[in-house]
Design an enzyme around this catalytic site. Structure first.
Site, PDB file in Angstrom:
ATOM      1  N   GLY A  39     -35.716  16.028  58.018  1.00 26.28           N
ATOM      2  CA  GLY A  39     -34.402  16.471  57.522  1.00 26.28           C
ATOM      3  C   GLY A  39     -33.497  15.252  57.536  1.00 26.28           C
ATOM      4  O   GLY A  39     -33.419  14.551  58.549  1.00 26.28           O
ATOM      5  N   ALA A  42     -30.920  15.187  60.475  1.00 23.12           N
ATOM      6  CA  ALA A  42     -31.560  15.008  61.779  1.00 23.12           C
ATOM      7  C   ALA A  42     -32.144  13.600  61.902  1.00 23.12           C
ATOM      8  O   ALA A  42     -32.047  12.965  62.961  1.00 23.12           O
ATOM      9  CB  ALA A  42     -32.650  16.054  61.975  1.00 23.12           C
ATOM     10  N   ASN A  43     -32.741  13.094  60.824  1.00 23.10           N
ATOM     11  CA  ASN A  43     -33.327  11.742  60.885  1.00 23.10           C
ATOM     12  C   ASN A  43     -32.246  10.686  61.159  1.00 23.10           C
ATOM     13  O   ASN A  43     -32.451   9.736  61.913  1.00 23.10           O
ATOM     14  CB  ASN A  43     -34.020  11.383  59.571  1.00 23.10           C
ATOM     15  CG  ASN A  43     -35.201  12.288  59.265  1.00 23.10           C
ATOM     16  OD1 ASN A  43     -35.708  12.983  60.161  1.00 23.10           O
ATOM     17  ND2 ASN A  43     -35.637  12.310  58.017  1.00 23.10           N
ATOM     18  N   THR A 221     -29.238   0.951  48.735  1.00 22.30           N
ATOM     19  CA  THR A 221     -30.522   0.552  49.305  1.00 22.30           C
ATOM     20  C   THR A 221     -31.501   0.372  48.134  1.00 22.30           C
ATOM     21  O   THR A 221     -31.630   1.238  47.277  1.00 22.30           O
ATOM     22  CB  THR A 221     -31.031   1.600  50.309  1.00 22.30           C
ATOM     23  OG1 THR A 221     -30.990   2.892  49.704  1.00 22.30           O
ATOM     24  CG2 THR A 221     -30.179   1.612  51.560  1.00 22.30           C
ATOM     25  N   THR A 249     -41.052   7.436  53.831  1.00 18.75           N
ATOM     26  CA  THR A 249     -40.268   8.614  54.230  1.00 18.75           C
ATOM     27  C   THR A 249     -39.251   8.228  55.307  1.00 18.75           C
ATOM     28  O   THR A 249     -39.610   7.601  56.307  1.00 18.75           O
ATOM     29  CB  THR A 249     -41.196   9.720  54.798  1.00 18.75           C
ATOM     30  OG1 THR A 249     -42.225   9.974  53.866  1.00 18.75           O
ATOM     31  CG2 THR A 249     -40.413  11.004  55.072  1.00 18.75           C
ATOM     32  N   ALA A 250     -37.997   8.637  55.092  1.00 19.96           N
ATOM     33  CA  ALA A 250     -36.915   8.433  56.068  1.00 19.96           C
ATOM     34  C   ALA A 250     -36.462   6.978  56.207  1.00 19.96           C
ATOM     35  O   ALA A 250     -35.639   6.685  57.079  1.00 19.96           O
ATOM     36  CB  ALA A 250     -37.266   8.998  57.450  1.00 19.96           C
ATOM     37  N   ALA A 251     -36.945   6.093  55.347  1.00 22.14           N
ATOM     38  CA  ALA A 251     -36.476   4.696  55.422  1.00 22.14           C
ATOM     39  C   ALA A 251     -34.968   4.648  55.165  1.00 22.14           C
ATOM     40  O   ALA A 251     -34.224   3.931  55.849  1.00 22.14           O
ATOM     41  CB  ALA A 251     -37.214   3.838  54.402  1.00 22.14           C
ATOM     42  N   GLY A 252     -34.516   5.422  54.185  1.00 26.59           N
ATOM     43  CA  GLY A 252     -33.078   5.473  53.878  1.00 26.59           C
ATOM     44  C   GLY A 252     -32.297   6.083  55.037  1.00 26.59           C
ATOM     45  O   GLY A 252     -31.183   5.645  55.349  1.00 26.59           O
ATOM     46  N   ASP A 253     -32.877   7.081  55.674  1.00 29.05           N
ATOM     47  CA  ASP A 253     -32.195   7.713  56.818  1.00 29.05           C
ATOM     48  C   ASP A 253     -32.072   6.724  57.970  1.00 29.05           C
ATOM     49  O   ASP A 253     -31.049   6.641  58.648  1.00 29.05           O
ATOM     50  CB  ASP A 253     -32.974   8.949  57.286  1.00 29.05           C
ATOM     51  CG  ASP A 253     -33.090   9.983  56.180  1.00 29.05           C
ATOM     52  OD1 ASP A 253     -32.176  10.037  55.337  1.00 29.05           O
ATOM     53  OD2 ASP A 253     -34.094  10.718  56.155  1.00 29.05           O
ATOM     54  N   GLY A 288     -44.395   9.199  58.730  1.00 23.00           N
ATOM     55  CA  GLY A 288     -43.512  10.309  59.084  1.00 23.00           C
ATOM     56  C   GLY A 288     -42.041   9.930  59.108  1.00 23.00           C
ATOM     57  O   GLY A 288     -41.663   8.783  58.831  1.00 23.00           O
TER      58      GLY A 288
HETATM   59  O1  RIB Z   1     -35.323  11.460  53.862  1.00 20.66           O
HETATM   60  C1  RIB Z   1     -36.509  12.028  54.326  1.00 20.66           C
HETATM   61  C2  RIB Z   1     -36.297  13.484  54.614  1.00 20.66           C
HETATM   62  O2  RIB Z   1     -36.013  14.153  53.393  1.00 20.66           O
HETATM   63  C3  RIB Z   1     -37.491  14.194  55.182  1.00 20.66           C
HETATM   64  O3  RIB Z   1     -37.547  14.140  56.572  1.00 20.66           O
HETATM   65  C4  RIB Z   1     -37.370  15.598  54.602  1.00 20.66           C
HETATM   66  O4  RIB Z   1     -37.162  16.576  55.554  1.00 20.66           O
HETATM   67  C5  RIB Z   1     -36.235  15.519  53.597  1.00 20.66           C
HETATM   68  O5  RIB Z   1     -35.059  16.021  54.107  1.00 20.66           O
END
Ligand code: RIB
Length: 313
Positions: A39, A42-43, A221, A249-253, A288
Site C-alpha cells: 500500500g 503504508a510503504n 522520479t 515495487t515500492a521504489a517510489g514509496d 516486495g
Molecule cells: O507502490 C507500490 C504499492 O502500490 C504496492 O505496495 C501496492 O500495494 C500498491 O499500493
C-alpha cells in the site's frame, strides 16, 4: 526531529513473479507467489520510520488477518498506528502485483477499507493533523479526503508532499496551489500536464507547467535516470545510483518516505533528494514492498558511495 504524518492506503500485496507478463487472453506460469505488506501510504510510513523519522499514520484496515499483519509490521518498525481505523464492513485493501524477470511490475489494487479513509474520519482526527509538521499523501484513498487533508494541512501551516499515484486524470488548480512538493514519476507527470515525450527536457517542461498551475516544487522520479527537481529558482537532475534492479515495487514509496525524513531532519534540498535516491536504489535490489526498504545504516552507506562517486567524476 519534526513530525511526519502519512495519510494513505494499506494493502496486502500478493506478489507473483514470472519470466514475462502475460498478454491479454494468455496464461503464463509464475515462478513464485508471496504475501507482503504494502500500500503506497503504508510503504511510505514504513520507510520514513525505518529511516529514523517520527511517523504517524492515518488510514483504514479491515477486520481481518491482513489488516492486523499491516498494523503489526508498521508498529514494529516504529510507526504510530494508534489512530488507524479498523472496519467491520470492509476487507483490508489488496494488491495483485506481477513482477517480470527485469524487475518491472504491473499492479491492480482493490481498495476495500482504504476508501473509508474519508473526510469524516480525518475530521475526527484533526488533532493529529494539528500536531504534525509534514503531511505526505498519495492517491489510493477517497479523493475528497485527499483534497480535504491538503487544504486543512495548509490552513494549519504544514508542509504538504503529494505523491500523485495512482495518477488521476486531472488535479484541480486549488490543490496544486497548496502543494509544497509534488512527486510524480515520469508517466504520472506527463499525464498530469497532458503532454507527451520521454526526455529529461520533456519532463522539465512538464514540471514547469505544474509550477504554473501553482505547485511550489516538482520532484520527478525517473528510475535509472535519477530524480529531476524543478522550482522557480532551480532545475537540476540528481543522478541515480547504478544497481541491478530485481523488483521496482515500492521504489517510489521508498523515495518519498526517505525524502520526507531528510527534510524533517533539516537536510538541504539537494542532500534530501540524494538521500532519497540512495534509499530507493537499495529498494529496487530487493523483492516486495515493505520487505525491500533499507535500514538507515544501509541508506547512509549508499549515500556515502554516491557522494564519493560524484566527487571523483
Ligand atoms: O507502490 C507500490 C504499492 O502500490 C504496492 O505496495 C501496492 O500495494 C500498491 O499500493
Amino acid at each position: 526531529m519534526k513530525k511526519i504524518l502519512v495519510i494513505g492506503s494499506l494493502n496486502m500485496d500478493m506478489v507473483i513473479e514470472m519470466k514475462r507478463m502475460p498478454i491479454t487472453g494468455e496464461t503464463v506460469l509464475g515462478t513464485q507467489v508471496s504475501y507482503v505488506p504494502g500500500g503506497k501510504g503504508a510503504n511510505q510510513a514504513y520507510t520514513a520510520a525505518k529511516l529514523g523519522g517520527k511517523v504517524k499514520m492515518l488510514g483504514c484496515i479491515g477486520n481481518d488477518d491482513f489488516g492486523e499483519m499491516q498494523r503489526n509490521n508498521l508498529t514494529e518498525c516504529g510507526v504510530d498506528t494508534g489512530d488507524l481505523k479498523r472496519l467491520k464492513s470492509q476487507g483490508t485493501g489488496m494488491a495483485s502485483i506481477y513482477v517480470d524477470e527485469y524487475g518491472d511490475n504491473t499492479i491492480v489494487v482493490v481498495p476495500g477499507a482504504n476508501m473509508e479513509c474519508n473526510v469524516s474520519y480525518l475530521k475526527e482526527y484533526d488533532h493529529v493533523l494539528q500536531e504534525c509538521d509534514y503531511v505526505i499523501l498519495q492517491m489510493e484513498i477517497a479523493r475528497d479526503a485527499i483534497y480535504y487533508a491538503i487544504k486543512r494541512a495548509k490552513e494549519l501551516g504544514k508542509t504538504v508532499i503529494l505523491n500523485p499515484a495512482p495518477v488521476p486524470d486531472a488535479l484541480p488548480d486549488e490543490i496544486f496551489s497548496r502543494l509544497d512538493y509534488i512527486t510524480p514519476n515520469e508517466t504520472e507527470l506527463m499525464k498530469l500536464c497532458g503532454k507527451e515525450g520521454d526526455s529529461v527536457r520533456d519532463y522539465t517542461e512538464g514540471a514547469r507547467e505544474l509550477l504554473e498551475r501553482g505547485a511550489k516544487n516538482v520532484l520527478v522520479t525517473m528510475g535509472k535516470k535519477g530524480a529531476l527537481f524543478v522550482n522557480r529558482e532551480r532545475e537540476e537532475v540528481f543522478p541515480a545510483r547504478k544497481v541491478l534492479a530485481v523488483d521496482t515495487t515500492a521504489a517510489g514509496d521508498c523515495f518519498n518516505g526517505a525524502f520526507a525524513v531528510a527534510l524533517a531532519e533539516g537536510r538541504a534540498l539537494g542532500e534530501a533528494v540524494t538521500f532519497a535516491n540512495a534509499a530507493s536504489s537499495i529498494a529496487v535490489t530487493r523483492n516486495g514492498a515493505q520487505t525491500s526498504i533499507p535500514s538507515r545504516e544501509e541508506a547512509e552507506e549508499a549515500l556515502r558511495e554516491m557522494s564519493v562517486h560524484v566527487r571523483t567524476k
